[in-house]
Design an enzyme around this catalytic site. Structure first.
Site, mmCIF file in Angstrom:
data_model
loop_
_atom_site.group_PDB
_atom_site.id
_atom_site.type_symbol
_atom_site.label_atom_id
_atom_site.label_comp_id
_atom_site.label_asym_id
_atom_site.label_seq_id
_atom_site.Cartn_x
_atom_site.Cartn_y
_atom_site.Cartn_z
ATOM 1 N N ALA A 12 0.808 -1.221 0.000
ATOM 2 C CA ALA A 12 0.000 0.000 0.000
ATOM 3 C C ALA A 12 0.843 1.274 0.000
ATOM 4 O O ALA A 12 0.471 2.276 -0.602
ATOM 5 C CB ALA A 12 -0.931 0.004 1.214
ATOM 6 N N THR A 16 0.324 5.491 -1.662
ATOM 7 C CA THR A 16 -0.261 6.557 -0.840
ATOM 8 C C THR A 16 -0.030 7.933 -1.482
ATOM 9 O O THR A 16 -0.898 8.798 -1.389
ATOM 10 C CB THR A 16 0.284 6.538 0.602
ATOM 11 O OG1 THR A 16 1.695 6.370 0.565
ATOM 12 C CG2 THR A 16 -0.323 5.427 1.409
ATOM 13 N N GLN A 91 0.745 -6.296 -3.750
ATOM 14 C CA GLN A 91 -0.394 -6.534 -2.860
ATOM 15 C C GLN A 91 -1.514 -5.541 -3.183
ATOM 16 O O GLN A 91 -2.582 -5.615 -2.596
ATOM 17 C CB GLN A 91 0.039 -6.364 -1.399
ATOM 18 C CG GLN A 91 1.070 -7.396 -0.947
ATOM 19 C CD GLN A 91 1.608 -7.079 0.445
ATOM 20 O OE1 GLN A 91 2.424 -6.166 0.620
ATOM 21 N NE2 GLN A 91 1.150 -7.805 1.436
ATOM 22 N N HIS A 111 -3.601 -9.802 -4.927
ATOM 23 C CA HIS A 111 -4.963 -9.589 -4.424
ATOM 24 C C HIS A 111 -5.941 -9.194 -5.524
ATOM 25 O O HIS A 111 -7.010 -8.664 -5.244
ATOM 26 C CB HIS A 111 -4.953 -8.527 -3.308
ATOM 27 C CG HIS A 111 -4.199 -8.975 -2.085
ATOM 28 N ND1 HIS A 111 -3.470 -8.121 -1.292
ATOM 29 C CD2 HIS A 111 -4.051 -10.198 -1.544
ATOM 30 C CE1 HIS A 111 -2.902 -8.806 -0.297
ATOM 31 N NE2 HIS A 111 -3.244 -10.069 -0.431
ATOM 32 N N CYS A 119 -17.941 -12.245 -12.354
ATOM 33 C CA CYS A 119 -19.198 -12.849 -11.922
ATOM 34 C C CYS A 119 -18.888 -14.034 -11.007
ATOM 35 O O CYS A 119 -18.053 -14.874 -11.329
ATOM 36 C CB CYS A 119 -20.000 -13.313 -13.129
ATOM 37 S SG CYS A 119 -21.450 -14.276 -12.654
ATOM 38 N N CYS A 147 -25.325 -14.004 -17.015
ATOM 39 C CA CYS A 147 -26.097 -15.056 -16.336
ATOM 40 C C CYS A 147 -26.932 -14.542 -15.161
ATOM 41 O O CYS A 147 -27.647 -15.316 -14.531
ATOM 42 C CB CYS A 147 -25.153 -16.167 -15.853
ATOM 43 S SG CYS A 147 -24.243 -15.731 -14.357
ATOM 44 N N SER A 186 4.356 -3.577 5.005
ATOM 45 C CA SER A 186 4.753 -3.815 6.397
ATOM 46 C C SER A 186 5.306 -5.229 6.579
ATOM 47 O O SER A 186 5.809 -5.568 7.641
ATOM 48 C CB SER A 186 3.547 -3.640 7.305
ATOM 49 O OG SER A 186 2.521 -4.546 6.922
ATOM 50 N N ILE A 228 9.015 7.034 0.023
ATOM 51 C CA ILE A 228 9.133 6.144 -1.129
ATOM 52 C C ILE A 228 9.243 6.906 -2.455
ATOM 53 O O ILE A 228 9.989 6.513 -3.347
ATOM 54 C CB ILE A 228 7.917 5.186 -1.159
ATOM 55 C CG1 ILE A 228 8.027 4.211 0.021
ATOM 56 C CG2 ILE A 228 7.828 4.413 -2.473
ATOM 57 C CD1 ILE A 228 6.765 3.427 0.294
#
Ligand code: ZN
Length: 243
Positions: A12, A16, A91, A111, A119, A147, A186, A228
């Site tokens: 993450a 940011t 991630q 992720h 679906c 569907c 982290s 960063i």
């Protein structure tokens, strides 16, 4: 001389600066708000149409799709363009590495992606943009157009398993790389965190760029605590000139 394979695990913290908060980390927004966490928990989402309606409203309000890559994402793409073999294991679900110019085949999204929907019945995929346009047009819980099944973001919700194929590729890259850079993570969420240990077990140099200490700092060859947005570009420029 062969150029070293660089694997970059991003969390993450790399996004940011693009205005995307940490939602899912140990101290992320979702973990601190049980009601919000339900919106991204598979069982609640599938069982309760009201949760789905709130979930679509939340996605409409957060504008994640409008976020733009920042200097750290661009530096990774530039490293790849310079001829250094690079693979990103992320991630994040924001797709910003690809928007910065990194070819999609070089990015493993542990992720999933918030830029697509899938679906839950027939597994048809489509752009999130189209689903959100339907929400804008008044459908509060848009169903699959193929569907009629429940549509969800193509992200790994709480209670869902990571895609074993993606995880297998991530592990293979981690074992094969010579340099493993963990940035903005982290290193507390498995299995991504464990990759740092796998990398060092297989002889890679481990570099960590993160504001807070991580459980792998002791193992690292270098730990950088600078912001960063400036630290990663500087670090990667060093790799280009060294290669
Ligand atoms: Zn379907």
């Amino acid at each position: 001389m062969n150029k070293p394979l660089v694997a970059i695990l991003s969390g993450a913290g790399i996004s940011t600066d693009s205005g995307i908060p940490d939602y899912r980390g140990p101290n992320g927004l979702w973990r601190r708000d049980p009601e919000a966490e339900k919106l991204v928990t598979y069982d609640y989402y599938m069982a309760d149409p009201e949760i789905r309606r709130r979930s679509w409203r939340m996605r409409r309000a957060t504008h994640t799709l409008n976020a733009a890559p920042n200097s750290a994402h661009r530096a990774v793409a530039e490293l790849e363009r310079s001829g250094v073999p690079v693979r990103v294991i992320t991630q994040n679900v924001d797709g910003l590495h690809q928007l910065a110019g990194l070819p999609a085949r070089k990015v493993l999204e542990l992720h999933g992606s918030a830029r697509s929907v899938v679906c839950t019945a027939c597994h048809t995929r489509g752009p999130m943009e189209d689903a959100l346009a339907r929400v804008d047009a008044g459908e509060d819980d848009p169903a699959c157009l193929e569907c009629g099944g429940v549509l969800k973001p193509a992200t790994v919700m709480f209670g869902e398993r990571l895609d074993p194929a993606v995880l297998g590729d991530a592990l293979a890259i981690t074992k094969a790389c010579q340099i493993f850079i963990a940035v903005g993570t982290s290193l507390q969420v498995q299995p991504a965190a464990g990759l740092a240990g796998v990398a060092t077990d297989h002889g890679a140099r481990l570099l960590i760029v993160n504001a807070e200490p991580t459980p792998y700092d002791e193992l690292a060859d270098e730990v950088i605590r600078e912001p960063i947005g400036t630290a990663l570009p500087a670090l990667l420029r060093g790799l280009t000139t060294a290669a």
